[in-house]
Design an enzyme around this catalytic site. Structure first.
Site, PDB file in Angstrom:
ATOM      1  N   ARG A  62       0.834  -1.200   0.000  1.00 57.98           N
ATOM      2  CA  ARG A  62       0.000   0.000   0.000  1.00 57.98           C
ATOM      3  C   ARG A  62       0.863   1.242   0.000  1.00 57.98           C
ATOM      4  NH1 ARG A  62      -2.526   1.246   4.181  1.00 57.98           N
ATOM      5  NH2 ARG A  62      -4.240   2.424   3.267  1.00 57.98           N
ATOM      6  N   LYS A 127       5.724  -6.744  12.027  1.00 63.62           N
ATOM      7  CA  LYS A 127       5.008  -7.093  10.799  1.00 63.62           C
ATOM      8  C   LYS A 127       5.511  -8.409  10.214  1.00 63.62           C
ATOM      9  CE  LYS A 127       3.668  -5.118   6.309  1.00 63.62           C
ATOM     10  NZ  LYS A 127       3.601  -3.873   5.525  1.00 63.62           N
ATOM     11  N   ARG A 263      -0.504   4.616  12.823  1.00 60.12           N
ATOM     12  CA  ARG A 263       0.680   4.460  13.663  1.00 60.12           C
ATOM     13  C   ARG A 263       0.278   4.626  15.121  1.00 60.12           C
ATOM     14  NH1 ARG A 263       5.646   5.563  10.806  1.00 60.12           N
ATOM     15  NH2 ARG A 263       5.258   6.208   8.651  1.00 60.12           N
TER      16      ARG A 263
END
Length: 270
Positions: A62, A127, A263
């Site tokens: 993205r 992640k 975030r």
């Protein structure tokens, strides 16, 4: 038999009876599995089409970011899923795909699985998986979704990864060696098939509760950043369409995925 042919045969074997639901193409390399599927949209033969690449030379995430991959060190593929003609634009689809990934990881024993709105899967805040969903109108006025998924299996030593401090892989998340890529993909395709079948009938609302249970930032202060502005607030979860509910000084704001990022306040998450 070539490596890709062997991988395809192994995947079909692991899928078992579900193999008839999918058309599989496993290739050595391409620029982007999402782009390749969208440029050469296969005919609708009643199956979900899957394109797997050992390596992507221009993998996309993205917000224009690159998704990196390594032969044997990652699993990168795209799934073409068609919706019936007249179906409204699917809402919350990237969240549904993320939930399928989370369920697969939990079933193979990965602890600390979390979902980060709208399209990442985390392990204890780092992640592991990225998801990119792109919609493609079809000639018969139906919609097709290309769901691109990248999973870090074992990052090679010295791998140059953007925001490397916040990235992990399956090799670190599991106490035992990760499953083979065909075995891992077969498990994931089974989860995707089950959840997307439900999604097609009942929408994201049927999956919202399960997604909320894994929400990495539930009730935490976060910042939503767009191209020209940022909004701070408390993450209050998501609604039935998969929009983020942000509790701000001006009240609850409904944030659609679009070209924004989330975030934690004071953090460096992507």
């Amino acid at each position: 038999m070539s490596d890709t042919s062997a991988s395809t045969a192994s995947l079909l074997s692991h899928l078992g009876p579900l193999a008839s639901r999918f058309a599989i193409a496993w290739i050595d390399s391409c620029a982007s599995t999402n782009s390749s599927l969208m440029e050469r949209m296969p005919d609708d033969d009643g199956r979900a089409h899957v394109l797997v690449a050992d390596r992507q030379t221009a993998g996309r995430g993205r917000r224009g970011r690159q998704w990196q991959s390594w032969p044997d060190g990652s699993l990168t593929f795209s799934l073409l899923w068609r919706f019936a003609a007249g179906t409204p634009a699917p809402a919350g689809l990237s969240l549904a795909a993320g939930l399928a990934v989370a369920r697969m990881l939990e079933r193979i024993g990965v602890p600390g699985v979390q979902l980060k709105w709208p399209n990442d899967v985390l392990i204890n805040g780092e992640k592991l998986v990225g998801i990119l969903v792109e919609l493609q109108p079809a000639r018969d006025r139906s919609l097709a979704a290309v769901i691109g998924i990248g999973i870090n299996i074992s990052l090679p030593p010295g791998a140059q990864v953007e925001h490397h401090a916040g990235v992990t892989d399956l090799a670190r998340a599991l106490e035992s060696p990760p499953p083979s890529r065909p075995a891992l993909l077969a498990r994931l395709l089974a989860e995707l098939q089950q959840l997307l079948d439900l999604y097609a009938v009942a929408g994201f609302a049927a999956l919202k509760s399960a997604w909320e249970q894994r929400n990495a930032f539930a009730e935490l202060p976060v910042r939503i950043s767009g191209e020209h502005s940022a909004i701070d607030g408390i993450c209050r979860g998501v609604d039935d369409d998969g929009a983020l509910l942000l509790d701000t000084a001006d009240g609850i704001q409904r944030i659609l995925a679009g070209d924004v990022s989330l975030r934690p306040l004071g953090g460096e998450g992507a």
